[in-house]
Motif scaffolding. Sequence first.
Motif, PDB file in Angstrom:
ATOM      1  N   THR A 147       0.827  -1.199   0.000  1.00  0.00           N
ATOM      2  CA  THR A 147       0.000   0.000   0.000  1.00  0.00           C
ATOM      3  C   THR A 147       0.862   1.250   0.000  1.00  0.00           C
ATOM      4  N   GLY A 176      -7.515   2.836  -1.272  1.00  0.00           N
ATOM      5  CA  GLY A 176      -6.530   1.833  -0.889  1.00  0.00           C
ATOM      6  C   GLY A 176      -5.195   2.379  -0.430  1.00  0.00           C
ATOM      7  N   PHE A 177      -5.066   3.725  -0.322  1.00  0.00           N
ATOM      8  CA  PHE A 177      -3.829   4.315   0.157  1.00  0.00           C
ATOM      9  C   PHE A 177      -3.850   4.430   1.683  1.00  0.00           C
ATOM     10  N   THR A 178      -2.695   4.567   2.285  1.00  0.00           N
ATOM     11  CA  THR A 178      -2.614   5.005   3.664  1.00  0.00           C
ATOM     12  C   THR A 178      -2.222   6.474   3.659  1.00  0.00           C
TER      13      THR A 178
END
Length: 234
Positions: A2, A26-28
């Motif tokens: 990620t 879906g990113f942090t």
Amino acid sequence: MTASIALVDDDRNILSSLSIAMIAEGFTTRLYSDGDAALRALIDNPPDLVVCDIKMPNMDGIELLRRLREKSTVPFIFLTSKADELDEALGLAMGADDYIAKPFSQRLLIARIRALLRRVEMRRQENGEAGPPAEITVRGRLTMDPARHRVEWDGKEVTLTVTEFMILEALAQRPGVVKNRNQLMDAAYQDDIYVDDRTIDSHIKRLRRKFREVAPDFNGIDTLYGAGYRFVED
């Protein structure tokens, strides 16, 4: 794995809404509302990409980027007002990879982020992680090593962002051949992401400035007004 996106803006509402959108994709995310705190964190623990507002109190985005570029080439996207054309040009001149004018679509920002991350991943793959490494390019006094993302002029290293590297590579592939802005946009901004002519011009100015810092006589990039740019192999 990620991707980690650092968001820097003094407007906490913008930080919150962008973070929610990034996480949904879906990113942090890592959030910073203060330029000083962001700078320390970005240097000590670099993210995969930075999205930063220009207009901030104390340390603005331009100063943040200037100091960050002394230590890091992390991909960097500016958020700016449509009225701040000077700030846009200055941001690109300082080493930003891209910018988006407010008000902007979150969908557009995410598309730009994904495109920039893909370009970074291409470089990593050429580093031997997926097949043989890319060949070193030598053009006169210029040496480009994609596997290490390293550029030298007369043996002196020139530190480039991902976007600058790809524009220079497109020019150096065929010395003497003129490439117009659209061709350079295609090389640096894939996936039909729109950028205007000023963006390419600003990156070219930044490339020349960086090379002249190590070689004041640098004249490796010619401008052919109305046509485009070409690399000159001396």
